[in-house]
Write an enzyme that holds these catalytic residues in place. Structure first.
Site, short mmCIF file in Angstrom:
data_model
loop_
_atom_site.label_atom_id
_atom_site.label_comp_id
_atom_site.label_asym_id
_atom_site.label_seq_id
_atom_site.Cartn_x
_atom_site.Cartn_y
_atom_site.Cartn_z
N THR A 225 30.98 -9.03 16.71
CA THR A 225 30.45 -9.68 15.52
C THR A 225 31.37 -10.79 15.02
O THR A 225 32.59 -10.75 15.27
CB THR A 225 30.29 -8.63 14.41
OG1 THR A 225 30.02 -9.27 13.17
CG2 THR A 225 31.56 -7.80 14.22
N ASP A 226 30.80 -11.74 14.29
CA ASP A 226 31.64 -12.79 13.69
C ASP A 226 32.50 -12.24 12.54
O ASP A 226 33.44 -12.89 12.10
CB ASP A 226 30.78 -13.96 13.19
CG ASP A 226 29.77 -13.60 12.11
OD1 ASP A 226 29.66 -12.40 11.77
OD2 ASP A 226 29.09 -14.52 11.60
N GLU A 227 32.19 -11.03 12.06
CA GLU A 227 32.93 -10.49 10.91
C GLU A 227 34.40 -10.23 11.24
O GLU A 227 35.21 -10.08 10.33
CB GLU A 227 32.27 -9.21 10.40
CG GLU A 227 30.84 -9.41 9.97
CD GLU A 227 30.34 -8.40 8.94
OE1 GLU A 227 31.13 -7.59 8.46
OE2 GLU A 227 29.14 -8.45 8.64
N TYR B 240 34.22 -1.69 8.63
CA TYR B 240 33.35 -2.02 9.77
C TYR B 240 33.99 -3.10 10.65
O TYR B 240 34.15 -2.93 11.86
CB TYR B 240 31.97 -2.49 9.28
CG TYR B 240 31.16 -3.21 10.35
CD1 TYR B 240 30.68 -2.53 11.46
CD2 TYR B 240 30.90 -4.58 10.25
CE1 TYR B 240 29.96 -3.19 12.45
CE2 TYR B 240 30.18 -5.25 11.23
CZ TYR B 240 29.71 -4.54 12.33
OH TYR B 240 29.00 -5.20 13.31
N LYS C 113 35.41 -3.03 14.53
CA LYS C 113 34.90 -3.90 15.61
C LYS C 113 36.06 -4.74 16.18
O LYS C 113 36.15 -4.93 17.40
CB LYS C 113 33.80 -4.82 15.08
CG LYS C 113 32.49 -4.13 14.73
CD LYS C 113 31.78 -3.48 15.91
CE LYS C 113 31.21 -4.48 16.89
NZ LYS C 113 30.39 -3.77 17.93
#
Ligand code: NAD
Ligand code: DAU
Length: 353
Positions: A134-136, A159, A163
């Site tokens: 993810t870009d997060e 989260y 990741k």
């Protein structure tokens, strides 16, 4: 990149995974597709009803946290490639229960890496471990700038920390054991089959049923949105043509402040529901912010565009319209996933806001 035929897709009963499984099952009849999923609250085999009896499709109910079970499955099937999507994926849930995210996203990923390494360590030729991220992991941006593949990791939620950790493990296995891998980091997806805890499906449901629309903080948080089918197309391309050891960012070139996106959603929904224009704006309710809320995500997806020739195939307005239509036509799907435990989650999550 890989022309191998026995592909393990994890998390294939979830939102993005189900679109990836469908694409691979239909497009590659010579591949055997194994969908491994624990069927948590987010996994739903109804998402795959149309392909469940295809000859090249197999479902395995298993938990990636269970190393013994995962090792046995690799011993039995000797999967050539893995496309790893299984994860706990909702930021709000990670704030309530971080350990669940460590278990699935970190330990589960390491279990898969170990099983894959142990199966192929004598000859990795033609094998691939494709990790979906993810870009997060890049943290948050100010008003300008874009996340690039070289942007330093700086995760802010349990989260995104889980990741980021799993991404690091994948790369570390590449360096340490020579494990062939590729990683993609994608922006916010939307589309059919998304569990209605995420912004767009939750708000579609609430507009339809005249429930309040809980906007976190000032509503000026920004996300880049991509139609899920375009993400699945990108995954197909990277799986086959991506360069081993590389990272590719995937995004929609499509930034929206939450409140502006919500207004577009309301406009389309009021039209489709035959309500006077703007009628549902009265449902907007500003609520307490998400702790550690990332202000802005924006992806530079030019590497995958320039090197592999991928770009989104639909505009945001088109994708959103298709998505709304799908939810309006699939009332039963929504009823099934929003009954029982979900009701308790919803009451708990929004009661204190
Ligand atoms: P989702 O929550 O809809 O689906 C996750 C799936 O994983 C479910 O089917 C669930 O049953 C399964 N699963 C969860 N824990 C498991 C376990 N321990 N063992 C086996 N299966 C398990 O998630 P999603 O939105 O489809 O996201 C899929 C992947 O894409 C995730 O890795 C996520 O981090 C990543 N991603 C999501 C987005 C997005 O906007 N949704 C964007 C970028 C990246
Ligand atoms: O960027 C990719 C990520 O996008 C994925 O890795 C995650 O799995 C996925 O859940 C998504 O994370 P977000 O936190 O951005 O998505 P969510 O739909 O939860 O929230 C989108 C924005 O809307 C965010 O700024 C929070 C806000 N929001 C969300 C909900 C659920 C609200 O204002 N109200 C809400 O009720």
């Amino acid at each position: 990149m890989s022309d191998q035929k026995k592909i393990l897709i994890t998390g294939g009963a979830g939102f993005i995974g189900s679109h990836v499984v469908r694409l691979f099952v239909n497009k590659y009849p010579d591949y055997q597709i194994y969908n491994l999923d624990a069927l948590t609250y987010a996994g739903n085999l109804e998402n795959l009803k149309d392909i469940e009896s295809a000859e090249n499709y197999h479902f395995i109910k298993a938990d990636i946290v269970d190393a013994h079970q995962i090792n046995q499955l690799f011993g039995e099937h000797r999967f050539d490639s893995v496309i790893h999507l299984a994860a706990e994926s909702h930021v709000d849930r990670s704030i309530t229960d971080p350990l669940a995210f460590v278990r699935t996203n970190v330990i589960g990923t390491v279990n898969l890496l170990n099983a894959f390494r142990d199966t192929w360590k004598d000859n990795f030729e033609g094998k691939l471990f494709y990790h979906i991220s993810t870009d997060e992991v890049y943290g948050t941006l100010g008003e300008t700038g874009l996340f690039e593949e070289t942007t330093a990791y700086d995760p802010n939620s349990p989260y995104s920390a889980s990741k980021a950790s799993s991404d690091h493990f994948v790369r570390a296995y590449g360096e340490t054991y020579g494990l062939p891998h590729v990683v993609t980091n994608c922006s916010n997806n939307y589309g059919p089959n998304q569990f209605p805890e995420k912004l767009i499906p939750l708000f579609i449901h609430n507009i339809k049923t005249n429930k309040s629309l809980p906007v976190y903080g000032d509503g000026k948080y920004t996300r880049d949105w991509l139609y899920v089918i375009d993400h699945a197309r990108a995954i197909d391309l990277v799986f086959h043509e991506g360069k081993e050891g590389e990272t590719y960012n995937i995004g929609g070139f499509n930034e929206w402040q939450n409140i502006e996106l919500i207004r577009v959603l309301i406009k389309q929904m009021d039209e489709k529901l035959g309500r006077p224009a703007g009628e549902s704006e009265k449902l907007i309710t500003y609520v307490k912010d998400r702790p550690g809320h990332d202000r802005r995500y924006a992806i530079d997806a030019n590497k995958i565009k320039n090197e592999l020739g991928w770009e989104p195939s639909v505009t945001f307005e088109e994708g959103l319209s298709e998505t709304i239509d799908w939810y309006l036509e699939n009332e039963e799907w929504l009823q099934n996933v929003t009954s029982g435990d979900y009701q308790k989650y919803y009451e708990g999550m929004y009661a204190g806001r």
